[in-house]
Design an enzyme around this catalytic site. Structure first.
Site, PDB file in Angstrom:
ATOM      1  CG  PHE A  57      -1.484   1.375   1.807  1.00  0.00           C
ATOM      2  CD1 PHE A  57      -2.205   1.711   0.606  1.00  0.00           C
ATOM      3  CD2 PHE A  57      -1.228   1.638   2.453  1.00  0.00           C
ATOM      4  CE1 PHE A  57      -3.045   2.951   0.511  1.00  0.00           C
ATOM      5  CE2 PHE A  57      -2.194   3.140   3.062  1.00  0.00           C
ATOM      6  CZ  PHE A  57      -3.116   4.086   1.706  1.00  0.00           C
TER       7      PHE A  57
ATOM      8  CG  ASN B  21      -4.681  10.553  17.336  1.00  0.00           C
ATOM      9  OD1 ASN B  21      -4.125   8.866  17.464  1.00  0.00           O
ATOM     10  ND2 ASN B  21      -4.115  10.954  17.919  1.00  0.00           N
ATOM     11  CG  PHE B  22      -8.518   7.770  17.854  1.00  0.00           C
ATOM     12  CD1 PHE B  22      -8.096   7.964  19.435  1.00  0.00           C
ATOM     13  CD2 PHE B  22      -8.642   9.756  17.991  1.00  0.00           C
ATOM     14  CE1 PHE B  22      -7.274   8.910  20.412  1.00  0.00           C
ATOM     15  CE2 PHE B  22      -8.480  10.679  18.436  1.00  0.00           C
ATOM     16  CZ  PHE B  22      -7.954  10.294  20.007  1.00  0.00           C
ATOM     17  CG  LEU B  23      -5.658   2.833  11.130  1.00  0.00           C
ATOM     18  CD1 LEU B  23      -6.988   2.873  10.721  1.00  0.00           C
ATOM     19  CD2 LEU B  23      -3.978   3.096  10.926  1.00  0.00           C
TER      20      LEU B  23
ATOM     21  CB  THR C 212       2.870   9.356  15.315  1.00  0.00           C
ATOM     22  OG1 THR C 212       1.213   9.643  16.168  1.00  0.00           O
ATOM     23  CG2 THR C 212       3.811  10.439  15.669  1.00  0.00           C
TER      24      THR C 212
ATOM     25  CG  LEU D 267      -4.560  13.710  21.863  1.00  0.00           C
ATOM     26  CD1 LEU D 267      -5.484  14.291  21.455  1.00  0.00           C
ATOM     27  CD2 LEU D 267      -3.109  14.679  23.227  1.00  0.00           C
TER      28      LEU D 267
HETATM   29  C1  LIG Z   1      -2.735  -0.184  12.476  1.00  0.00           C
HETATM   30  C2  LIG Z   1      -4.608  -1.051  11.993  1.00  0.00           C
HETATM   31  C3  LIG Z   1      -5.164  -0.437  11.995  1.00  0.00           C
HETATM   32  C4  LIG Z   1      -4.065  -2.316  11.031  1.00  0.00           C
HETATM   33  O1  LIG Z   1      -4.468  -3.141  10.511  1.00  0.00           O
HETATM   34  P1  LIG Z   1      -4.382  -4.074   9.566  1.00  0.00           P
HETATM   35  O2  LIG Z   1      -5.774  -4.758   9.457  1.00  0.00           O
HETATM   36  O3  LIG Z   1      -3.335  -4.616  10.733  1.00  0.00           O
HETATM   37  O4  LIG Z   1      -3.522  -4.504   8.610  1.00  0.00           O
HETATM   38  P2  LIG Z   1      -3.991  -4.024   6.994  1.00  0.00           P
HETATM   39  O5  LIG Z   1      -4.777  -5.659   6.444  1.00  0.00           O
HETATM   40  O6  LIG Z   1      -6.304  -3.628   7.188  1.00  0.00           O
HETATM   41  O7  LIG Z   1      -3.500  -3.208   5.958  1.00  0.00           O
HETATM   42  C5  LIG Z   1      -2.303  -3.189   6.236  1.00  0.00           C
HETATM   43  C6  LIG Z   1      -1.518  -2.324   5.506  1.00  0.00           C
HETATM   44  O8  LIG Z   1      -2.035  -1.003   6.608  1.00  0.00           O
HETATM   45  C7  LIG Z   1      -0.087  -0.577   6.970  1.00  0.00           C
HETATM   46  N1  LIG Z   1      -0.290  -0.165   8.202  1.00  0.00           N
HETATM   47  C8  LIG Z   1      -0.728  -1.467   9.259  1.00  0.00           C
HETATM   48  N2  LIG Z   1      -0.102  -0.826  10.523  1.00  0.00           N
HETATM   49  C9  LIG Z   1      -0.563   1.150  10.023  1.00  0.00           C
HETATM   50  C10 LIG Z   1      -0.142   2.020  10.816  1.00  0.00           C
HETATM   51  N3  LIG Z   1      -0.964   2.311  12.350  1.00  0.00           N
HETATM   52  N4  LIG Z   1      -0.252   3.708  10.405  1.00  0.00           N
HETATM   53  C11 LIG Z   1      -0.419   3.322   8.833  1.00  0.00           C
HETATM   54  N5  LIG Z   1      -0.291   2.076   8.444  1.00  0.00           N
HETATM   55  C12 LIG Z   1      -0.337   1.256   8.594  1.00  0.00           C
HETATM   56  C13 LIG Z   1       0.614  -1.364   6.062  1.00  0.00           C
HETATM   57  O9  LIG Z   1       2.132  -1.651   7.004  1.00  0.00           O
HETATM   58  C14 LIG Z   1      -0.373  -2.149   6.129  1.00  0.00           C
HETATM   59  O10 LIG Z   1       0.499  -1.582   3.912  1.00  0.00           O
HETATM   60  P3  LIG Z   1       1.693  -2.388   3.519  1.00  0.00           P
HETATM   61  O11 LIG Z   1       1.431  -3.157   2.580  1.00  0.00           O
HETATM   62  O12 LIG Z   1       2.143  -0.980   3.062  1.00  0.00           O
HETATM   63  O13 LIG Z   1       2.761  -2.763   4.377  1.00  0.00           O
HETATM   64  C15 LIG Z   1      -4.537  -2.672  13.553  1.00  0.00           C
HETATM   65  O14 LIG Z   1      -3.671  -3.222  13.024  1.00  0.00           O
HETATM   66  C16 LIG Z   1      -5.341  -2.225  14.605  1.00  0.00           C
HETATM   67  O15 LIG Z   1      -6.610  -1.699  14.272  1.00  0.00           O
HETATM   68  N6  LIG Z   1      -4.652  -1.464  15.872  1.00  0.00           N
HETATM   69  C17 LIG Z   1      -4.519  -1.046  17.370  1.00  0.00           C
HETATM   70  C18 LIG Z   1      -4.696   0.028  16.862  1.00  0.00           C
HETATM   71  C19 LIG Z   1      -3.662   0.199  16.632  1.00  0.00           C
HETATM   72  O16 LIG Z   1      -2.198   0.267  16.998  1.00  0.00           O
HETATM   73  N7  LIG Z   1      -3.902   1.917  15.688  1.00  0.00           N
HETATM   74  C20 LIG Z   1      -2.717   2.860  14.813  1.00  0.00           C
HETATM   75  C21 LIG Z   1      -1.972   3.731  15.796  1.00  0.00           C
HETATM   76  S1  LIG Z   1      -0.575   4.183  15.347  1.00  0.00           S
END
Ligand SMILES: CC(C)(COP(=O)(O)OP(=O)(O)OC[C@H]1O[C@@H](n2cnc3c(N)ncnc32)[C@H](O)[C@@H]1OP(=O)(O)O)[C@@H](O)C(=O)NCCC(=O)NCCS
Length: 465
Positions: free
Chosen positions: A47, A176-178, A212, A465
């Site tokens: 991505f 934020n808050f992804l 971040t 945050l």
């Molecule tokens: C972060 C989160 C949303 C990623 O979701 P996921 O189901 O693991 O990942 P997906 O399969 O949907 O997507 C993977 C892609 O997202 C990217 N990705 C993962 N975490 C990311 C983040 N924090 N920010 C941006 N991109 C992120 C990965 O690098 C990957 O992209 P790539 O192929 O270019 O490497 C999920 O792990 C989550 O909700 N975690 C708990 C909350 C959290 O830590 N949020 C982020 C705080 S910084």
């Protein structure tokens, strides 16, 4: 996408533990190695390699936007397609039940490991403060629901900010808050959320973002380290947040972290609405030293540090933002500091149900403003002395507000006081990213050996945050 990390013996984990706790359990590497050891090959960022972000080790000759300038008309008006079982929703954070949905999602899914004994305790008040600064847009609180049940399974948000990167002001957002529900992880929903929020933000003629993450993505503009200052060591031990170091006794540890009963700085008092003019002006002057800052209007300053009328009348249970000023005998505000509260719920502990966590936010002081160069030894020593006094008081106030640990990053001028005030280095690192903007690296307050960089400090002046 920010948060805090995990700790060492002194002040174990806190903040957005999930990835930081599990992924960043490494010691002894330098930051470059740390970033390298966690990063994939660029081609494997399926991505991110398609996005306007700086690649790793890219030689940067000039700072500025990455993509050509577009107009909102060139951006689709249609949301990104989702699998048929899901639907987009715009969350109304003024609606109690929708805010409830967001904090259930975040509270239950922000911590990744199944056996987690801590969970964030996000509250309605926290969201009111963090998601609704001046200029906030409902359209930027984006959710994904299961079509058949209405269950909220993913969320991402943006807030408007004016960033200044080495003096170049760029109209941006902070993301934020992804969060994606645990059961939907690894299904590439995160990129869709990121693309959808980008679309919505672009439609408002904004093309840059700050975010971040503990995860290494292409490509951090700065890396800071988390640090933790135990305030209630016994409780931290009870809940497994810290361990008793070999050769030390509990009373010794408690004595080591004991703080005075009340703050010691003369003229220290809570920030009031009538201080905003002066405190904002001091803050602006102080912030000029850093390479990456958010420019605060007075309205934004009031929002972030007073928190609106709700926060000004908050009870200890609902109070999120704590801001203080030092007023001298001539009515001049010489210093300002703030911290916010984001507790954990403790699971599976019969005695303790909650862990109070304070996060150092912004501060400013006139201690070194008379010097042209903040690195002048006299400026350094004046600021070091003043900040040590102020942040020690911040710790005392946080402890008195029932917080058990006080977290800070190595950003800003923090390296000057961290060791002296017994902030232990954590295992967590926080990477700062700019979307669609190429910038030279910015110091993050850590040396190659990951120790606090007292000499260079940090040029990151933004706190997320
Ligand atoms: C972060 C989160 C949303 C990623 O979701 P996921 O189901 O693991 O990942 P997906 O399969 O949907 O997507 C993977 C892609 O997202 C990217 N990705 C993962 N975490 C990311 C983040 N924090 N920010 C941006 N991109 C992120 C990965 O690098 C990957 O992209 P790539 O192929 O270019 O490497 C999920 O792990 C989550 O909700 N975690 C708990 C909350 C959290 O830590 N949020 C982020 C705080 S910084």
């Amino acid at each position: 996408m920010s948060g805090s990390g995990s700790g060492d013996d002194a002040g174990e984990p806190s903040g957005k533990l999930a990835e930081l706790l599990k992924l960043l359990k490494m010691n002894g590497n330098d930051v470059a190695k740390l970033t390298q050891s966690q990063r994939k090959e660029m081609k494997d960022y399926k991505f991110w390699k398609t996005q306007p972000v700086a690649t790793f080790d890219e030689p940067i000759s000039e700072e500025g936007p990455i993509d050509r300038k577009k107009t909102p008309d060139e951006i689709s008006s249609e949301p990104f397609p989702l699998l048929a079982e899901f639907e987009w929703c715009t969350m109304d954070v003024n609606d109690k039940s929708q805010v409830e949905d967001i904090f259930v999602l975040l509270n239950e899914n922000y911590v990744e490991d199944r056996d987690a004994s801590f969970r964030f305790k996000y509250t309605r008040e926290f969201f009111n403060w963090s998601l609704k600064p001046p200029g906030w847009k409902k359209d930027w609180h984006v959710g994904v629901r299961v079509r058949s049940t209405g269950k909220l399974v993913a969320f991402i948000s943006a807030i408007p900010v004016n960033l200044s990167v080495r003096g170049n002001v760029i109209k941006s957002v902070e993301i934020n808050f992804l969060c994606v529900h645990k059961q939907l992880r690894g299904k590439r929903l995160a990129p869709v959320l990121i693309k959808e929020i980008t679309r919505r933000v672009n439609k408002c003629d904004i093309w840059f973002a700050l975010y971040t993450s503990g995860t290494v993505l292409p490509s951090p503009v700065s890396v800071c380290r988390y640090t933790h200052r135990p305030l209630n060591w016994n409780k931290l031990l009870d809940v497994g947040f810290v361990q008793l170091p070999p050769g030390a006794s509990k009373p010794q540890m408690v004595a080591n972290y004991t703080l005075p009963k009340g703050p010691t700085t003369k003229g220290l008092r809570p920030l009031k609405p009538e201080d905003v003019e002066q405190a904002h002006s001091l803050f602006e002057k102080y912030q000029r030293r850093f390479d990456l800052v958010q420019e605060f209007s007075k309205e934004e300053f009031s929002h972030w540090f007073l928190g609106g009328s709700e926060q000004m009348h908050a009870t200890p249970d609902t109070k999120v933002i704590y801001s203080y000023v030092v007023e001298n005998e001539h009515g001049k505000i010489t210093d300002f500091f703030s911290f916010y509260s984001l507790p954990f719920t403790i699971l599976n502990n019969s005695v303790h149900k909650e862990l109070g966590i304070g996060y150092l936010f912004y501060y400013a002081s006139d201690a070194d403003l008379i010097y042209n160069n903040r690195f002048d030894p006299k400026a350094t020593s004046a600021l070091k002395e003043r900040l040590s006094q102020l942040i020690n008081d911040a710790c005392i106030l946080a402890r008195n507000a029932k917080m058990d640990v006080f977290n800070a990053l190595t950003s800003q001028d923090n390296a000057l006081f961290l060791e002296k005030l017994k902030f232990g280095p954590g295992d967590g690192f926080l990477n700062f990213y700019l979307f669609n903007y190429r910038a030279f690296p910015i110091t993050g307050g850590i040396q190659d050996d990951q120790d606090y960089d007292v000499k260079k400090r940090s040029n990151v002046g933004v706190v997320m945050l």
